[in-house]
Design an enzyme around this catalytic site. Structure first.
Site, short mmCIF file in Angstrom:
data_model
loop_
_atom_site.label_atom_id
_atom_site.label_comp_id
_atom_site.label_asym_id
_atom_site.label_seq_id
_atom_site.Cartn_x
_atom_site.Cartn_y
_atom_site.Cartn_z
N GLU A 439 38.81 -24.75 -6.76
CA GLU A 439 37.90 -23.58 -6.89
C GLU A 439 36.58 -23.83 -6.17
O GLU A 439 35.53 -23.35 -6.60
CB GLU A 439 37.63 -23.23 -8.36
CG GLU A 439 38.82 -22.80 -9.16
CD GLU A 439 39.52 -21.58 -8.60
OE1 GLU A 439 38.94 -20.87 -7.76
OE2 GLU A 439 40.68 -21.38 -8.98
C1 LIG Z 1 45.70 -29.94 -8.14
C2 LIG Z 1 45.22 -28.89 -7.21
C3 LIG Z 1 45.38 -27.55 -7.55
C4 LIG Z 1 44.97 -26.55 -6.66
N1 LIG Z 1 45.21 -25.23 -6.97
C5 LIG Z 1 45.02 -24.28 -6.00
C6 LIG Z 1 45.48 -22.95 -6.19
O1 LIG Z 1 46.03 -22.59 -7.23
N2 LIG Z 1 45.32 -22.07 -5.17
C7 LIG Z 1 44.74 -22.41 -3.98
O2 LIG Z 1 44.63 -21.57 -3.10
N3 LIG Z 1 44.27 -23.67 -3.79
C8 LIG Z 1 44.40 -24.61 -4.76
N4 LIG Z 1 43.96 -25.90 -4.57
C9 LIG Z 1 43.27 -26.22 -3.34
C10 LIG Z 1 41.79 -26.51 -3.56
O3 LIG Z 1 41.11 -25.33 -3.87
C11 LIG Z 1 41.27 -27.21 -2.30
O4 LIG Z 1 41.82 -28.53 -2.33
C12 LIG Z 1 39.77 -27.25 -2.25
O5 LIG Z 1 39.26 -25.96 -2.03
C13 LIG Z 1 39.25 -28.17 -1.13
O6 LIG Z 1 39.89 -27.93 0.08
P1 LIG Z 1 40.54 -29.17 0.87
O7 LIG Z 1 41.39 -29.92 -0.07
O8 LIG Z 1 41.16 -28.66 2.11
O9 LIG Z 1 39.32 -30.10 1.22
P2 LIG Z 1 38.36 -29.94 2.50
O10 LIG Z 1 37.94 -28.53 2.65
O11 LIG Z 1 39.00 -30.60 3.66
O12 LIG Z 1 37.10 -30.79 2.03
C14 LIG Z 1 37.01 -32.22 2.17
C15 LIG Z 1 35.56 -32.64 1.85
O13 LIG Z 1 34.67 -32.03 2.80
C16 LIG Z 1 33.67 -31.27 2.12
N5 LIG Z 1 33.39 -30.05 2.89
C17 LIG Z 1 34.27 -29.27 3.55
N6 LIG Z 1 33.62 -28.23 4.09
C18 LIG Z 1 32.33 -28.35 3.77
C19 LIG Z 1 31.15 -27.58 4.05
N7 LIG Z 1 31.18 -26.46 4.76
N8 LIG Z 1 29.96 -28.02 3.54
C20 LIG Z 1 29.89 -29.15 2.80
N9 LIG Z 1 30.97 -29.91 2.52
C21 LIG Z 1 32.17 -29.51 2.99
C22 LIG Z 1 34.24 -30.95 0.76
O14 LIG Z 1 33.21 -30.75 -0.21
C23 LIG Z 1 35.08 -32.20 0.47
O15 LIG Z 1 34.28 -33.19 -0.10
C24 LIG Z 1 44.33 -26.91 -5.46
C25 LIG Z 1 44.15 -28.26 -5.13
C26 LIG Z 1 44.61 -29.23 -5.97
C27 LIG Z 1 44.45 -30.67 -5.56
#
Ligand SMILES: Cc1cc2nc3c(=O)[nH]c(=O)nc-3n(C[C@H](O)[C@H](O)[C@H](O)COP(=O)(O)OP(=O)(O)OC[C@H]3O[C@@H](n4cnc5c(N)ncnc54)[C@H](O)[C@@H]3O)c2cc1C
Length: 596
Positions: A439
């Site tokens: 989220e």
């Molecule tokens: C168990 C689990 C359940 C989930 N459930 C759902 C679901 O039901 N539906 C769904 O759609 N998604 C779901 N997700 C996905 C989740 O919302 C994403 O993992 C999350 O939004 C982060 O995206 P990412 O993993 O690609 O990390 P990334 O976006 O790659 O981020 C990696 C790091 O970079 C930082 N970062 C990235 N961009 C920026 C920025 N612009 N400014 C500052 N820092 C930044 C982040 O804070 C983080 O520390 C789930 C994930 C997990 C692990």
């Protein structure tokens, strides 16, 4: 292994005496909600948490959801518990009455959901996502879509999911590639979504996926994303279920926690394409999804409160039973339980005081949400909407970050046993770890706080809250209780620091947004810490009044001392955060990529 005990007395105190349930039930839309009804709902919800969900928490951790031939089998006992959940009418607690919900205010649903999350967060994720879908369709679905989907989503016979993430599109949803090709009155959806919580399971007869995708003519970036309803099973006009849609679960993730919650990779359109129905207008999907995400962000912040509370209860029970060493100064005689050691007391109070502060902040946000939705006066509605918008990133970011630390303190109180899985303390630490990520990560919450919530509006809402915090000073000064007035100086210094840091953000944002971004997470934590201190000080004053009126001395005295502990041990940490915010940006920005 400890059993969950619903902290009903503190919950009742917060909703009734601190955030003002009476103001909410005085609004015409909520007039049917009586104190007696609230007490009965909380009592029954507590029984469901303790009797049904809590015993399944360890089971789900050890024996998580399983995938066989695109079908997910839920953890042992979960299907039966979900049936009881639906039959008990729990899913529709705050749902709209016209679709079979009970229409209870958020401030009543909050403690209920806290209890369920404390007892079994993996289970609760399923209804939490359903309620997000309900919220989005309620506000943006057509009348026909509402009629078709909202009844069964409200009852919980069908569940909902939120499909945003793709391998290349996580925090940056502008990179979404899933395609939606028009075909008559519907679209055909093709693409892969990852990490979809409860994206496939056997607990309900249908799953309604809300999916972000691009139509062929969509512009690049965030302005070209639309929102679609994609049912797992097609729904006929008479409400009966039709054929299976072209969406399937191709794998589930192996995770460090919430093992009973299946986190699915969903393939849309391996065949002809999954049938999807546009919600609202084309290209406005992300805007609509934010409605759902705001709701879910408050819910995830609450998960932080709930897990921290559960970790506290587990540690408290252990501290009262584990015998080790003698009291300081005693060379002989009986050994004591570890709760008698001052450092263990300090750790327990660190947990207890922060849980209570987090609960107070989260419930304050939900009370503001009720007023924003239902207050008869438009000015009050707008004021409360601004408050809830401001508090959402703080509740989500701060309560979840705190929950990880609090669960870690819980492990520490167990000593070596905390590191051993059988004890159960480690599960709360593992489960809490996801809450700062999904989220929107804490970094994304902090970017929202310093940007849209403070920078763009030049601190208007922030300073109005700070003014309200300052108004407490006179009341604290007037208190004759030494514990209450002890909090005064600490709060005054913390609020002054918060004002200075907020002003720094307002001044720096237009000229150096990188500097602001570099210290945005410490700024978010600062806001959480001070808002928690403010509400704890208010809680101490209220408790003092209750004591004078003959209230339960055990509870109210503990509340006052807990608030004093927060003021003396937690609130002073805000001074460090103020100096990080106002002076720490340039070192963050100074190293080149090669220097890392
Ligand atoms: C168990 C689990 C359940 C989930 N459930 C759902 C679901 O039901 N539906 C769904 O759609 N998604 C779901 N997700 C996905 C989740 O919302 C994403 O993992 C999350 O939004 C982060 O995206 P990412 O993993 O690609 O990390 P990334 O976006 O790659 O981020 C990696 C790091 O970079 C930082 N970062 C990235 N961009 C920026 C920025 N612009 N400014 C500052 N820092 C930044 C982040 O804070 C983080 O520390 C789930 C994930 C997990 C692990």
């Amino acid at each position: 292994m400890s059993s969950y005990v619903a902290p009903l007395q503190d919950m009742q105190f917060v909703i009734k005496d601190l955030v003002g349930l009476a103001d909410i039930t005085a609004m015409p839309d909520c007039a049917e909600v009586t104190d007696g009804l609230v007490d009965a709902v909380l009592d029954e919800a507590g029984k469901f948490a303790t009797g049904v969900l809590d015993p399944l928490n360890r089971v789900g951790d050890k024996d998580g959801a399983k995938l066989t031939d695109s079908k997910v089998t839920s953890s042992p006992g979960f299907k039966e518990a979900y049936r009881q959940f639906v039959e008990g009418g729990w899913n529709g607690l705050s749902g709209q009455t016209e679709f079979g919900g009970q229409g209870l205010p958020h401030v009543v649903a909050m403690p209920v959901q806290e209890m369920w999350n404390s007892s079994n967060m993996a289970f609760c994720l399923c209804p939490m996502l359903t309620s997000g879908v309900l919220e989005a369709l309620k506000l943006k679905g057509s009348d026909a879509q509402k009629e078709k989907y909202l009844h069964k989503l409200t009852s919980g016979e069908w569940t909902g999911t939120m499909n945003l993430t793709e391998p290349q599109a996580g925090s940056d949803l502008s990179a979404v590639r899933t395609r939606a090709v028009p075909e008559g009155d519907h679209f055909r959806i093709h693409g892969t979504k990852i990490y979809i919580t409860w994206g496939e399971h056997d607990m309900a007869e249908n799953i309604i996926h809300l999916v972000l995708a691009r139509t062929p003519t969509a512009p690049e970036g965030v302005k070209g994303i639309s929102l679609f309803i994609v049912p797992k099973f097609m729904v006929n006009d008479d409400g009966s279920l039709g054929e299976r849609n072209d969406v399937k679960c191709v794998s589930i993730e192996h995770k460090m926690g919430i093992n009973a919650s299946p986190t699915c990779v969903l393939a849309y359109g391996d065949g002809k394409g999954a049938v999807g129905y546009l919600v609202g207008e084309e290209n406005r999907g992300l805007e609509y999804m934010f409605i759902m995400m705001n709701h879910a962000r408050l819910g995830v912040g609450l998960e932080g409160v709930a897990l921290a509370e559960r970790a506290y209860q587990h540690a408290r029970e252990y501290a009262k039973t584990r015998v080790q060493g003698r009291a300081i100064g005693q060379k002989s005689g009986d050994r004591v339980t570890i709760i008698h050691h001052p450092d263990v007391k300090r750790m327990l109070l660190t947990m207890k005081s922060q849980v209570e502060a987090m609960r107070a902040v989260a419930y304050t946000a939900s009370a503001a949400l009720d007023k924003a939705n239902h207050h008869p006066d438009d000015k009050e509605r707008r004021k409360n909407q601004a408050l809830v918008d401001f508090l959402i990133p703080i509740v989500k970011g701060w309560c979840t970050e705190q929950s990880v630390e609090i669960a870690s303190v819980g492990v520490q109180i167990h000593g070596g046993m905390g590191f051993i899985e059988e004890t159960g303390a480690a599960q709360y630490l593992r489960d809490s770890r996801i809450t700062t990520i999904y989220e929107g990560t804490t970094g994304i919450q902090a970017a929202d706080l310093v940007g849209r919530k403070v920078g763009f509006e030049k601190g208007a809402t922030a300073f109005s809250i700070i003014d309200e915090m300052r108004q407490l000073d006179a009341k604290l000064a007037a208190s004759k209780d030494a514990d209450v007035s002890a909090a005064r100086e600490s709060l005054k210094r913390a609020v002054d620091g918060l004002a200075a840091a907020t002003q720094w953000i307002v001044d720096t944002f237009p000229k150096d947004p990188n500097a602001v971004a570099a210290v945005s997470v410490p700024f978010l934590k600062l806001w959480g810490t001070v808002a928690g201190g403010w509400l704890m000080a208010r809680a101490a004053l209220v408790a003092n009044g209750k004591l004078a009126g003959g209230g339960d001395p055990e509870f109210y005295r503990a509340k006052i001392v807990t608030a004093r502990f927060y003021a003396e041990h937690i609130l002073p940490q805000s001074a460090g955060l103020v100096s990080v915010v106002t002076g720490g940006a340039s070192s963050v920005l100074s190293l080149t990529e090669a220097q890392f």
